[in-house]
Design a protein around this motif. Structure first.
Motif, PDB file in Angstrom:
ATOM      1  N   LEU A 172       8.104 -22.411  -5.354  1.00 19.32           N
ATOM      2  CA  LEU A 172       6.781 -23.388  -5.288  1.00 19.32           C
ATOM      3  C   LEU A 172       5.386 -22.684  -5.855  1.00 19.32           C
ATOM      4  O   LEU A 172       4.786 -23.548  -6.506  1.00 19.32           O
ATOM      5  N   ALA A 173       5.328 -21.394  -5.655  1.00 21.32           N
ATOM      6  CA  ALA A 173       4.235 -20.742  -6.180  1.00 21.32           C
ATOM      7  C   ALA A 173       4.011 -20.840  -7.525  1.00 21.32           C
ATOM      8  O   ALA A 173       3.129 -20.809  -8.455  1.00 21.32           O
ATOM      9  N   GLU A 174       5.337 -21.112  -8.398  1.00 15.27           N
ATOM     10  CA  GLU A 174       5.410 -21.020  -9.784  1.00 15.27           C
ATOM     11  C   GLU A 174       4.764 -22.133 -10.504  1.00 15.27           C
ATOM     12  O   GLU A 174       4.442 -22.740 -11.560  1.00 15.27           O
ATOM     13  N   THR A 175       4.816 -23.246  -9.518  1.00 14.30           N
ATOM     14  CA  THR A 175       4.305 -24.613  -9.785  1.00 14.30           C
ATOM     15  C   THR A 175       2.580 -24.901  -9.906  1.00 14.30           C
ATOM     16  O   THR A 175       2.263 -25.875 -10.064  1.00 14.30           O
ATOM     17  N   PHE A 176       2.065 -23.929  -9.306  1.00 16.71           N
ATOM     18  CA  PHE A 176       0.485 -23.819  -9.402  1.00 16.71           C
ATOM     19  C   PHE A 176       0.026 -22.880 -10.380  1.00 16.71           C
ATOM     20  O   PHE A 176       0.075 -21.834 -10.305  1.00 16.71           O
ATOM     21  N   PRO A 177      -0.837 -23.428 -11.335  1.00 17.43           N
ATOM     22  CA  PRO A 177      -1.490 -22.694 -12.331  1.00 17.43           C
ATOM     23  C   PRO A 177      -2.556 -21.501 -11.973  1.00 17.43           C
ATOM     24  O   PRO A 177      -2.705 -20.373 -12.421  1.00 17.43           O
ATOM     25  N   GLU A 178      -3.132 -22.034 -10.439  1.00 16.22           N
ATOM     26  CA  GLU A 178      -4.077 -21.120 -10.158  1.00 16.22           C
ATOM     27  C   GLU A 178      -3.243 -19.604  -9.534  1.00 16.22           C
ATOM     28  O   GLU A 178      -3.657 -18.585  -9.551  1.00 16.22           O
ATOM     29  N   ILE A 179      -2.098 -19.801  -8.762  1.00 18.56           N
ATOM     30  CA  ILE A 179      -1.288 -18.772  -8.539  1.00 18.56           C
ATOM     31  C   ILE A 179      -0.973 -17.842  -9.786  1.00 18.56           C
ATOM     32  O   ILE A 179      -0.938 -16.669  -9.778  1.00 18.56           O
ATOM     33  N   ARG A 180      -0.447 -18.376 -10.925  1.00 20.83           N
ATOM     34  CA  ARG A 180      -0.011 -17.957 -11.801  1.00 20.83           C
ATOM     35  C   ARG A 180      -1.258 -16.825 -12.664  1.00 20.83           C
ATOM     36  O   ARG A 180      -0.792 -15.845 -13.049  1.00 20.83           O
ATOM     37  N   PHE A 231       2.653 -34.793  -7.812  1.00 18.63           N
ATOM     38  CA  PHE A 231       2.984 -35.204  -8.965  1.00 18.63           C
ATOM     39  C   PHE A 231       2.902 -34.017  -9.954  1.00 18.63           C
ATOM     40  O   PHE A 231       3.804 -33.751 -10.869  1.00 18.63           O
ATOM     41  N   LEU A 232       2.034 -33.217  -9.929  1.00 19.68           N
ATOM     42  CA  LEU A 232       1.743 -32.216 -10.891  1.00 19.68           C
ATOM     43  C   LEU A 232       2.971 -30.997 -10.436  1.00 19.68           C
ATOM     44  O   LEU A 232       3.206 -30.387 -11.333  1.00 19.68           O
ATOM     45  N   VAL A 233       3.223 -30.860  -9.105  1.00 18.64           N
ATOM     46  CA  VAL A 233       4.326 -29.775  -8.725  1.00 18.64           C
ATOM     47  C   VAL A 233       5.676 -30.457  -9.117  1.00 18.64           C
ATOM     48  O   VAL A 233       6.191 -29.748  -9.622  1.00 18.64           O
ATOM     49  N   ASP A 234       5.782 -31.524  -9.157  1.00 19.83           N
ATOM     50  CA  ASP A 234       6.897 -32.038  -9.447  1.00 19.83           C
ATOM     51  C   ASP A 234       7.322 -32.026 -10.931  1.00 19.83           C
ATOM     52  O   ASP A 234       8.238 -31.676 -11.631  1.00 19.83           O
ATOM     53  N   ALA A 235       6.078 -32.042 -11.725  1.00 17.07           N
ATOM     54  CA  ALA A 235       6.301 -31.971 -13.254  1.00 17.07           C
ATOM     55  C   ALA A 235       6.270 -30.658 -13.566  1.00 17.07           C
ATOM     56  O   ALA A 235       7.227 -30.260 -14.623  1.00 17.07           O
ATOM     57  N   GLU A 236       5.785 -29.558 -12.961  1.00 17.57           N
ATOM     58  CA  GLU A 236       5.725 -28.447 -13.426  1.00 17.57           C
ATOM     59  C   GLU A 236       7.398 -27.698 -12.913  1.00 17.57           C
ATOM     60  O   GLU A 236       7.806 -26.859 -13.529  1.00 17.57           O
TER      61      GLU A 236
END
Length: 466
Positions: free
Chosen positions: A340-348, A185-190
Protein backbone atom coordinates in the motif's frame (compact mmCIF):
# COMPACT_ATOMS: atom_id res chain seq x y z
CA UNK A 1 6.60 -63.60 -24.42
CA UNK A 2 5.60 -60.18 -25.75
CA UNK A 3 2.04 -58.94 -25.11
CA UNK A 4 1.60 -57.69 -28.67
CA UNK A 5 2.97 -59.33 -31.83
CA UNK A 6 5.71 -57.39 -33.56
CA UNK A 7 4.52 -55.63 -36.70
CA UNK A 8 5.46 -57.21 -39.98
CA UNK A 9 7.39 -55.27 -42.67
CA UNK A 10 4.22 -55.13 -44.79
CA UNK A 11 2.20 -53.58 -41.97
CA UNK A 12 4.94 -51.03 -41.24
CA UNK A 13 5.14 -49.98 -44.88
CA UNK A 14 1.36 -49.58 -45.06
CA UNK A 15 1.31 -47.45 -41.90
CA UNK A 16 4.07 -45.24 -43.29
CA UNK A 17 2.20 -44.73 -46.53
CA UNK A 18 -0.99 -43.84 -44.62
CA UNK A 19 0.87 -41.37 -42.42
CA UNK A 20 2.34 -39.69 -45.50
CA UNK A 21 -1.17 -38.98 -46.81
CA UNK A 22 -2.11 -37.03 -43.68
CA UNK A 23 -2.25 -33.23 -44.08
CA UNK A 24 0.35 -31.27 -42.12
CA UNK A 25 -1.28 -29.76 -39.03
CA UNK A 26 0.50 -26.99 -37.07
CA UNK A 27 1.44 -27.47 -33.46
CA UNK A 28 -1.16 -25.23 -31.89
CA UNK A 29 -2.48 -26.05 -28.41
CA UNK A 30 -6.14 -25.30 -29.15
CA UNK A 31 -6.25 -26.82 -32.64
CA UNK A 32 -8.66 -29.73 -33.03
CA UNK A 33 -8.46 -32.50 -35.64
CA UNK A 34 -11.03 -32.32 -38.46
CA UNK A 35 -14.10 -34.43 -37.83
CA UNK A 36 -13.83 -36.01 -41.30
CA UNK A 37 -10.54 -37.70 -40.47
CA UNK A 38 -10.85 -41.49 -40.55
CA UNK A 39 -10.09 -43.62 -37.48
CA UNK A 40 -6.86 -45.15 -38.82
CA UNK A 41 -5.39 -41.67 -39.19
CA UNK A 42 -5.89 -40.79 -35.48
CA UNK A 43 -3.21 -41.70 -32.91
CA UNK A 44 -3.99 -44.57 -30.57
CA UNK A 45 -4.34 -42.57 -27.35
CA UNK A 46 -6.99 -40.27 -28.89
CA UNK A 47 -9.36 -43.23 -29.32
CA UNK A 48 -9.59 -43.54 -25.53
CA UNK A 49 -10.01 -39.83 -24.81
CA UNK A 50 -13.07 -39.24 -22.65
CA UNK A 51 -15.48 -36.76 -24.28
CA UNK A 52 -15.89 -34.76 -21.04
CA UNK A 53 -12.18 -34.33 -20.39
CA UNK A 54 -10.04 -31.50 -21.70
CA UNK A 55 -6.82 -32.37 -23.50
CA UNK A 56 -3.89 -31.64 -21.20
CA UNK A 57 -2.41 -29.07 -23.59
CA UNK A 58 -5.69 -27.16 -23.79
CA UNK A 59 -6.71 -27.25 -20.14
CA UNK A 60 -3.61 -26.91 -18.01
CA UNK A 61 -0.82 -25.53 -20.16
CA UNK A 62 0.11 -21.87 -19.68
CA UNK A 63 -1.63 -19.34 -21.86
CA UNK A 64 -0.22 -19.36 -25.39
CA UNK A 65 1.93 -16.44 -26.56
CA UNK A 66 1.03 -14.39 -29.62
CA UNK A 67 -1.80 -15.56 -31.93
CA UNK A 68 -0.76 -17.72 -34.90
CA UNK A 69 -0.92 -16.67 -38.51
CA UNK A 70 -4.17 -17.25 -40.45
CA UNK A 71 -2.50 -20.01 -42.47
CA UNK A 72 -2.17 -22.13 -39.32
CA UNK A 73 -5.90 -22.10 -38.58
CA UNK A 74 -8.73 -24.31 -39.81
CA UNK A 75 -11.49 -22.81 -41.98
CA UNK A 76 -13.87 -22.64 -39.00
CA UNK A 77 -11.32 -20.95 -36.70
CA UNK A 78 -10.28 -17.34 -36.23
CA UNK A 79 -8.37 -15.14 -33.82
CA UNK A 80 -9.69 -11.81 -32.66
CA UNK A 81 -10.12 -9.19 -29.97
CA UNK A 82 -12.95 -9.20 -27.43
CA UNK A 83 -14.51 -5.76 -27.86
CA UNK A 84 -17.63 -5.99 -25.69
CA UNK A 85 -19.17 -8.25 -23.06
CA UNK A 86 -22.79 -8.34 -22.01
CA UNK A 87 -24.53 -11.17 -20.16
CA UNK A 88 -23.23 -14.45 -21.65
CA UNK A 89 -22.31 -13.02 -25.05
CA UNK A 90 -19.12 -11.38 -26.28
CA UNK A 91 -18.44 -9.34 -29.39
CA UNK A 92 -15.14 -10.44 -30.98
CA UNK A 93 -13.46 -8.44 -33.75
CA UNK A 94 -11.83 -10.80 -36.24
CA UNK A 95 -10.33 -10.58 -39.70
CA UNK A 96 -12.03 -11.41 -42.97
CA UNK A 97 -13.41 -14.89 -43.66
CA UNK A 98 -11.05 -17.39 -45.35
CA UNK A 99 -11.15 -17.66 -49.10
CA UNK A 100 -13.59 -20.16 -50.48
CA UNK A 101 -16.10 -19.87 -47.63
CA UNK A 102 -19.58 -19.54 -49.14
CA UNK A 103 -22.18 -17.21 -47.67
CA UNK A 104 -19.73 -15.27 -45.50
CA UNK A 105 -21.23 -11.92 -44.56
CA UNK A 106 -19.09 -8.79 -44.83
CA UNK A 107 -17.71 -7.26 -41.65
CA UNK A 108 -15.23 -8.27 -39.03
CA UNK A 109 -17.19 -8.98 -35.82
CA UNK A 110 -18.63 -12.21 -34.39
CA UNK A 111 -21.14 -12.77 -31.60
CA UNK A 112 -19.59 -15.48 -29.41
CA UNK A 113 -20.16 -17.47 -26.25
CA UNK A 114 -17.44 -18.86 -24.00
CA UNK A 115 -16.72 -22.58 -24.02
CA UNK A 116 -18.18 -24.21 -20.91
CA UNK A 117 -14.93 -25.99 -20.04
CA UNK A 118 -13.13 -22.65 -19.77
CA UNK A 119 -15.69 -21.56 -17.19
CA UNK A 120 -15.25 -24.77 -15.19
CA UNK A 121 -11.51 -24.27 -14.83
CA UNK A 122 -12.15 -20.57 -13.99
CA UNK A 123 -10.26 -19.24 -16.98
CA UNK A 124 -12.04 -15.92 -17.32
CA UNK A 125 -12.37 -14.12 -20.63
CA UNK A 126 -12.14 -10.33 -20.36
CA UNK A 127 -12.78 -7.45 -22.70
CA UNK A 128 -9.49 -6.71 -24.45
CA UNK A 129 -8.34 -10.34 -24.57
CA UNK A 130 -6.90 -11.88 -27.73
CA UNK A 131 -8.87 -15.11 -28.17
CA UNK A 132 -9.19 -18.13 -30.42
CA UNK A 133 -12.69 -18.57 -31.84
CA UNK A 134 -13.82 -22.00 -33.05
CA UNK A 135 -16.93 -23.43 -34.71
CA UNK A 136 -17.28 -20.16 -36.62
CA UNK A 137 -20.47 -19.66 -38.61
CA UNK A 138 -19.23 -17.08 -41.10
CA UNK A 139 -22.69 -16.64 -42.63
CA UNK A 140 -24.47 -16.08 -39.31
CA UNK A 141 -21.63 -14.24 -37.57
CA UNK A 142 -21.44 -16.65 -34.60
CA UNK A 143 -18.68 -18.56 -32.85
CA UNK A 144 -17.38 -20.12 -29.63
CA UNK A 145 -14.37 -18.79 -27.70
CA UNK A 146 -12.07 -21.78 -27.15
CA UNK A 147 -8.91 -20.21 -25.72
CA UNK A 148 -7.31 -17.03 -24.42
CA UNK A 149 -3.83 -15.86 -25.38
CA UNK A 150 -1.29 -14.40 -23.01
CA UNK A 151 -2.14 -11.05 -21.44
CA UNK A 152 0.23 -8.10 -21.16
CA UNK A 153 -1.68 -6.41 -18.35
CA UNK A 154 -4.98 -6.69 -16.54
CA UNK A 155 -7.23 -4.27 -14.67
CA UNK A 156 -9.61 -5.59 -12.00
CA UNK A 157 -11.93 -2.56 -11.70
CA UNK A 158 -13.26 -2.56 -14.37
CA UNK A 159 -12.24 -6.01 -15.73
CA UNK A 160 -10.24 -5.22 -18.89
CA UNK A 161 -7.16 -6.99 -20.31
CA UNK A 162 -4.17 -5.78 -22.34
CA UNK A 163 -4.51 -2.16 -21.22
CA UNK A 164 -1.81 0.32 -22.25
CA UNK A 165 -3.02 3.41 -20.39
CA UNK A 166 -5.60 4.49 -17.82
CA UNK A 167 -7.49 7.77 -17.75
CA UNK A 168 -8.86 8.68 -14.32
CA UNK A 169 -11.70 11.09 -15.04
CA UNK A 170 -13.31 13.27 -12.38
CA UNK A 171 -15.53 16.35 -12.55
CA UNK A 172 -14.91 19.65 -10.79
CA UNK A 173 -18.63 20.04 -10.26
CA UNK A 174 -21.82 17.96 -10.69
CA UNK A 175 -20.60 15.82 -8.97
CA UNK A 176 -17.86 17.49 -6.96
CA UNK A 177 -14.69 15.46 -6.35
CA UNK A 178 -14.38 13.75 -2.97
CA UNK A 179 -10.79 13.35 -1.67
CA UNK A 180 -11.48 9.90 -0.19
CA UNK A 181 -12.96 8.55 -3.45
CA UNK A 182 -10.21 10.21 -5.48
CA UNK A 183 -7.59 8.56 -3.26
CA UNK A 184 -9.09 5.10 -3.76
CA UNK A 185 -9.03 5.50 -7.54
CA UNK A 186 -5.43 6.73 -7.47
CA UNK A 187 -4.33 3.85 -5.23
CA UNK A 188 -6.06 1.35 -7.49
CA UNK A 189 -4.41 2.85 -10.59
CA UNK A 190 -0.97 2.89 -8.91
CA UNK A 191 -1.30 -0.78 -7.93
CA UNK A 192 -1.79 -1.93 -11.54
CA UNK A 193 1.59 -0.62 -12.71
CA UNK A 194 -0.06 0.76 -15.87
CA UNK A 195 0.69 4.38 -16.88
CA UNK A 196 -2.23 6.67 -16.13
CA UNK A 197 -3.23 10.32 -16.37
CA UNK A 198 -5.54 12.24 -14.05
CA UNK A 199 -8.14 14.40 -15.84
CA UNK A 200 -10.69 16.85 -14.45
CA UNK A 201 -13.77 17.58 -16.57
CA UNK A 202 -16.47 20.28 -16.51
CA UNK A 203 -14.16 23.23 -16.02
CA UNK A 204 -16.87 25.46 -17.49
CA UNK A 205 -18.91 25.06 -14.29
CA UNK A 206 -16.27 26.54 -11.94
CA UNK A 207 -14.09 29.65 -11.80
CA UNK A 208 -10.33 29.97 -12.24
CA UNK A 209 -9.76 30.03 -8.49
CA UNK A 210 -11.26 26.55 -8.12
CA UNK A 211 -9.14 25.21 -10.99
CA UNK A 212 -5.97 26.64 -9.42
CA UNK A 213 -6.94 25.17 -6.05
CA UNK A 214 -7.27 21.63 -7.43
CA UNK A 215 -4.13 21.99 -9.55
CA UNK A 216 -2.03 22.97 -6.52
CA UNK A 217 -3.65 20.32 -4.34
CA UNK A 218 -2.96 17.53 -6.84
CA UNK A 219 0.66 18.67 -7.18
CA UNK A 220 1.04 18.34 -3.41
CA UNK A 221 -0.24 14.78 -3.80
CA UNK A 222 2.35 14.14 -6.50
CA UNK A 223 0.23 14.38 -9.66
CA UNK A 224 0.00 16.77 -12.61
CA UNK A 225 -3.63 16.65 -13.82
CA UNK A 226 -5.21 17.80 -17.08
CA UNK A 227 -8.23 20.12 -17.13
CA UNK A 228 -10.74 20.05 -19.98
CA UNK A 229 -14.34 20.67 -20.92
CA UNK A 230 -16.14 18.04 -22.96
CA UNK A 231 -19.20 20.28 -23.35
CA UNK A 232 -17.15 23.09 -24.90
CA UNK A 233 -14.60 20.69 -26.46
CA UNK A 234 -11.65 22.54 -25.00
CA UNK A 235 -8.44 20.93 -23.78
CA UNK A 236 -8.98 17.68 -25.71
CA UNK A 237 -5.86 17.98 -27.88
CA UNK A 238 -3.50 17.33 -24.95
CA UNK A 239 -5.33 14.08 -24.19
CA UNK A 240 -5.61 12.93 -27.82
CA UNK A 241 -1.81 12.79 -28.16
CA UNK A 242 -1.60 9.99 -25.58
CA UNK A 243 -4.34 7.81 -27.11
CA UNK A 244 -3.09 7.02 -30.60
CA UNK A 245 -2.26 3.36 -31.12
CA UNK A 246 -3.04 2.37 -27.54
CA UNK A 247 -5.82 0.65 -25.62
CA UNK A 248 -7.01 3.22 -23.10
CA UNK A 249 -9.49 2.59 -20.29
CA UNK A 250 -11.44 5.55 -18.94
CA UNK A 251 -12.52 5.03 -15.33
CA UNK A 252 -14.20 7.22 -12.76
CA UNK A 253 -17.39 7.74 -10.77
CA UNK A 254 -20.78 7.97 -12.41
CA UNK A 255 -21.74 11.29 -13.93
CA UNK A 256 -18.26 12.69 -14.56
CA UNK A 257 -18.63 12.45 -18.37
CA UNK A 258 -16.82 9.27 -19.45
CA UNK A 259 -19.20 8.44 -22.29
CA UNK A 260 -19.37 12.09 -23.31
CA UNK A 261 -15.57 12.27 -23.42
CA UNK A 262 -15.40 9.17 -25.62
CA UNK A 263 -18.01 10.56 -28.01
CA UNK A 264 -16.13 13.87 -28.19
CA UNK A 265 -12.79 12.20 -28.86
CA UNK A 266 -14.21 9.94 -31.56
CA UNK A 267 -16.13 12.73 -33.27
CA UNK A 268 -12.83 14.58 -33.81
CA UNK A 269 -11.30 11.57 -35.58
CA UNK A 270 -11.30 11.55 -39.37
CA UNK A 271 -11.23 7.89 -40.38
CA UNK A 272 -9.84 7.26 -43.85
CA UNK A 273 -11.38 4.79 -46.26
CA UNK A 274 -8.25 2.61 -46.07
CA UNK A 275 -8.73 2.06 -42.33
CA UNK A 276 -10.41 -1.32 -41.57
CA UNK A 277 -12.73 0.45 -39.12
CA UNK A 278 -14.26 2.33 -42.07
CA UNK A 279 -16.12 -0.86 -43.09
CA UNK A 280 -17.90 -0.96 -39.75
CA UNK A 281 -18.89 2.68 -40.10
CA UNK A 282 -20.45 2.00 -43.51
CA UNK A 283 -22.48 -0.89 -42.02
CA UNK A 284 -23.79 1.37 -39.22
CA UNK A 285 -22.56 -1.16 -36.70
CA UNK A 286 -24.15 -0.79 -33.25
CA UNK A 287 -20.77 -1.65 -31.77
CA UNK A 288 -19.30 1.43 -33.45
CA UNK A 289 -22.16 3.77 -32.57
CA UNK A 290 -22.07 6.57 -30.03
CA UNK A 291 -22.36 5.80 -26.33
CA UNK A 292 -25.50 6.65 -24.39
CA UNK A 293 -25.17 9.75 -22.23
CA UNK A 294 -27.22 10.39 -19.07
CA UNK A 295 -27.80 13.38 -16.83
CA UNK A 296 -26.80 13.97 -13.23
CA UNK A 297 -29.46 13.31 -10.61
CA UNK A 298 -31.00 16.56 -9.34
CA UNK A 299 -31.85 15.01 -5.98
CA UNK A 300 -28.48 13.52 -4.99
CA UNK A 301 -26.19 15.53 -7.28
CA UNK A 302 -24.49 12.31 -8.41
CA UNK A 303 -24.42 10.51 -11.73
CA UNK A 304 -26.77 7.76 -12.87
CA UNK A 305 -25.60 4.37 -14.11
CA UNK A 306 -26.05 4.93 -17.85
CA UNK A 307 -23.21 2.67 -19.05
CA UNK A 308 -23.89 -0.88 -17.87
CA UNK A 309 -21.13 -2.95 -19.48
CA UNK A 310 -17.54 -2.62 -20.66
CA UNK A 311 -16.88 -2.10 -24.37
CA UNK A 312 -13.87 -1.24 -26.52
CA UNK A 313 -14.52 1.44 -29.11
CA UNK A 314 -12.09 1.86 -32.05
CA UNK A 315 -10.49 5.15 -32.99
CA UNK A 316 -8.42 6.21 -35.95
CA UNK A 317 -4.77 5.25 -35.73
CA UNK A 318 -5.36 1.72 -34.45
CA UNK A 319 -6.22 2.53 -30.83
CA UNK A 320 -9.22 1.68 -28.67
CA UNK A 321 -11.14 3.51 -25.96
CA UNK A 322 -12.83 1.48 -23.24
CA UNK A 323 -16.06 2.86 -21.83
CA UNK A 324 -16.76 1.42 -18.40
CA UNK A 325 -19.62 1.57 -15.88
CA UNK A 326 -19.16 4.16 -13.17
CA UNK A 327 -18.43 3.03 -9.62
CA UNK A 328 -17.50 4.95 -6.49
CA UNK A 329 -15.60 2.33 -4.52
CA UNK A 330 -12.79 0.38 -6.23
CA UNK A 331 -12.32 -2.95 -4.48
CA UNK A 332 -8.49 -2.69 -4.10
CA UNK A 333 -8.36 -6.50 -4.04
CA UNK A 334 -4.83 -6.59 -5.46
CA UNK A 335 -3.41 -4.08 -2.97
CA UNK A 336 -1.58 -5.73 -0.07
CA UNK A 337 -0.64 -4.42 3.36
CA UNK A 338 3.03 -4.26 2.41
CA UNK A 339 2.41 -2.75 -1.03
CA UNK A 340 0.00 0.00 0.00
CA UNK A 341 2.79 2.46 0.82
CA UNK A 342 4.18 2.17 -2.72
CA UNK A 343 0.91 3.52 -4.14
CA UNK A 344 1.32 6.91 -2.38
CA UNK A 345 3.77 9.33 -4.09
CA UNK A 346 4.15 11.21 -0.79
CA UNK A 347 5.64 8.14 0.92
CA UNK A 348 7.89 7.38 -2.03
CA UNK A 349 9.16 10.96 -1.93
CA UNK A 350 9.94 10.79 1.82
CA UNK A 351 11.79 7.51 1.41
CA UNK A 352 13.82 8.91 -1.51
CA UNK A 353 14.74 12.10 0.39
CA UNK A 354 16.03 10.11 3.38
CA UNK A 355 18.29 7.80 1.36
CA UNK A 356 20.58 6.11 2.17
CA UNK A 357 18.74 6.03 5.50
CA UNK A 358 15.58 3.97 5.62
CA UNK A 359 13.11 2.56 8.10
CA UNK A 360 14.61 0.50 10.90
CA UNK A 361 12.37 -2.51 10.23
CA UNK A 362 11.95 -4.09 6.81
CA UNK A 363 8.24 -4.77 7.40
CA UNK A 364 7.49 -1.22 8.50
CA UNK A 365 4.02 -0.05 7.46
CA UNK A 366 4.67 3.58 8.52
CA UNK A 367 2.41 3.80 11.55
CA UNK A 368 4.89 5.76 13.62
CA UNK A 369 7.03 2.75 14.56
CA UNK A 370 10.41 3.26 16.13
CA UNK A 371 12.93 4.22 13.49
CA UNK A 372 10.32 5.00 10.78
CA UNK A 373 11.38 7.82 8.45
CA UNK A 374 7.83 8.51 7.17
CA UNK A 375 6.14 11.24 9.14
CA UNK A 376 2.41 11.84 9.40
CA UNK A 377 2.37 15.53 8.50
CA UNK A 378 0.92 15.17 5.01
CA UNK A 379 -2.68 15.60 3.86
CA UNK A 380 -3.58 12.06 2.82
CA UNK A 381 -2.08 10.32 5.85
CA UNK A 382 -5.56 9.73 7.44
CA UNK A 383 -6.72 8.12 4.17
CA UNK A 384 -3.61 5.93 4.21
CA UNK A 385 -4.41 4.73 7.74
CA UNK A 386 -8.03 4.07 6.79
CA UNK A 387 -7.07 1.98 3.74
CA UNK A 388 -4.42 0.13 5.76
CA UNK A 389 -7.01 -0.93 8.37
CA UNK A 390 -9.37 -2.04 5.60
CA UNK A 391 -6.69 -4.17 3.93
CA UNK A 392 -5.65 -5.71 7.27
CA UNK A 393 -9.22 -6.81 7.97
CA UNK A 394 -9.57 -8.26 4.47
CA UNK A 395 -6.27 -10.17 4.63
CA UNK A 396 -7.04 -11.63 8.05
CA UNK A 397 -10.46 -12.76 6.81
CA UNK A 398 -8.92 -14.37 3.73
CA UNK A 399 -6.33 -16.12 5.90
CA UNK A 400 -9.02 -17.60 8.14
CA UNK A 401 -11.29 -18.56 5.25
CA UNK A 402 -8.91 -19.82 2.56
CA UNK A 403 -5.63 -20.36 4.42
CA UNK A 404 -2.24 -20.00 2.82
CA UNK A 405 -2.49 -22.90 0.36
CA UNK A 406 -4.97 -23.10 -2.49
CA UNK A 407 -5.34 -25.98 -4.90
CA UNK A 408 -5.24 -25.41 -8.62
CA UNK A 409 -8.30 -25.33 -10.82
CA UNK A 410 -7.16 -28.38 -12.84
CA UNK A 411 -6.32 -31.92 -11.73
CA UNK A 412 -4.69 -34.71 -13.71
CA UNK A 413 -5.73 -38.30 -14.27
CA UNK A 414 -3.67 -41.03 -15.87
CA UNK A 415 -5.68 -42.73 -18.58
CA UNK A 416 -5.10 -45.56 -21.02
CA UNK A 417 -1.50 -46.12 -22.20
CA UNK A 418 -0.29 -43.80 -19.41
CA UNK A 419 -1.60 -40.65 -21.09
CA UNK A 420 -2.23 -37.82 -18.61
CA UNK A 421 -5.54 -36.06 -19.01
CA UNK A 422 -6.74 -32.93 -17.24
CA UNK A 423 -10.20 -32.18 -15.94
CA UNK A 424 -11.68 -29.26 -13.97
CA UNK A 425 -11.30 -29.48 -10.20
CA UNK A 426 -14.69 -29.06 -8.56
CA UNK A 427 -15.04 -27.04 -5.40
CA UNK A 428 -14.46 -29.01 -2.24
CA UNK A 429 -17.64 -30.68 -0.88
CA UNK A 430 -19.87 -28.54 -3.06
CA UNK A 431 -20.97 -31.33 -5.39
CA UNK A 432 -20.96 -34.19 -2.84
CA UNK A 433 -24.13 -35.81 -1.58
CA UNK A 434 -24.76 -35.52 2.15
CA UNK A 435 -24.39 -38.89 3.88
CA UNK A 436 -27.36 -40.59 5.59
CA UNK A 437 -25.52 -40.61 8.89
CA UNK A 438 -25.14 -36.84 8.81
CA UNK A 439 -28.80 -36.36 7.85
CA UNK A 440 -30.00 -38.61 10.69
CA UNK A 441 -27.70 -36.87 13.15
CA UNK A 442 -29.02 -33.45 12.13
CA UNK A 443 -32.60 -34.68 12.67
CA UNK A 444 -31.71 -35.95 16.16
CA UNK A 445 -30.05 -32.62 16.98
CA UNK A 446 -33.19 -30.75 15.96
CA UNK A 447 -35.32 -33.02 18.15
CA UNK A 448 -33.01 -32.47 21.11
CA UNK A 449 -33.21 -28.71 20.64
CA UNK A 450 -37.01 -28.84 20.59
CA UNK A 451 -37.07 -30.98 23.76
CA UNK A 452 -34.72 -28.58 25.51
CA UNK A 453 -36.95 -25.66 24.60
CA UNK A 454 -40.06 -27.51 25.89
CA UNK A 455 -38.33 -28.39 29.17
CA UNK A 456 -37.20 -24.81 29.63
CA UNK A 457 -40.76 -23.62 29.02
CA UNK A 458 -42.09 -26.05 31.66
CA UNK A 459 -39.52 -24.91 34.18
CA UNK A 460 -40.48 -21.26 33.64
CA UNK A 461 -44.18 -22.09 34.08
CA UNK A 462 -43.51 -23.94 37.34
CA UNK A 463 -41.41 -21.11 38.70
CA UNK A 464 -44.22 -18.64 38.01
CA UNK A 465 -46.79 -20.81 39.80
CA UNK A 466 -44.56 -21.08 42.86
Amino acid sequence: MPLLPSPSPTTTAAASAAAATLPHLPRFPFLLLPRRASSHHVPLHLHHHHPRLLPAAAAASPLPPQPPSPDELLPDQATGLVAASQANFMRVIVGAAPRGVEGARPGGDLLCVVRALLKKIRRRVLVGDRVLVGAVDWAGGRGVIEGVFERRAEVADPPVANVDRLVLLFALDQPQPEPATLTRFLVDAESTGIPFVLVFNKVELVDEQTISYWRDRMKSWGYDPLFLSVDQKSGLSALEETLEGQTTVIVGPSGVGKSSLINALRSNQNISEEDPIHKLVEQNSKWFGEQRVGTVSKKSGKGKHTTRHVSLLPIAGGGFLADTPGFNQPSLMKVTKKGLAETFPEIRKMLAENEPSKCLFNDCVHLGERGCVVKGDWERYPYYLQLLDEIKIRESFQLRTFGTKREGDVRYKTGVMGVKQAEPRLQLKKHRRVSRKKINQSILDDIDDELDEDNWFDVKQRSRKQ
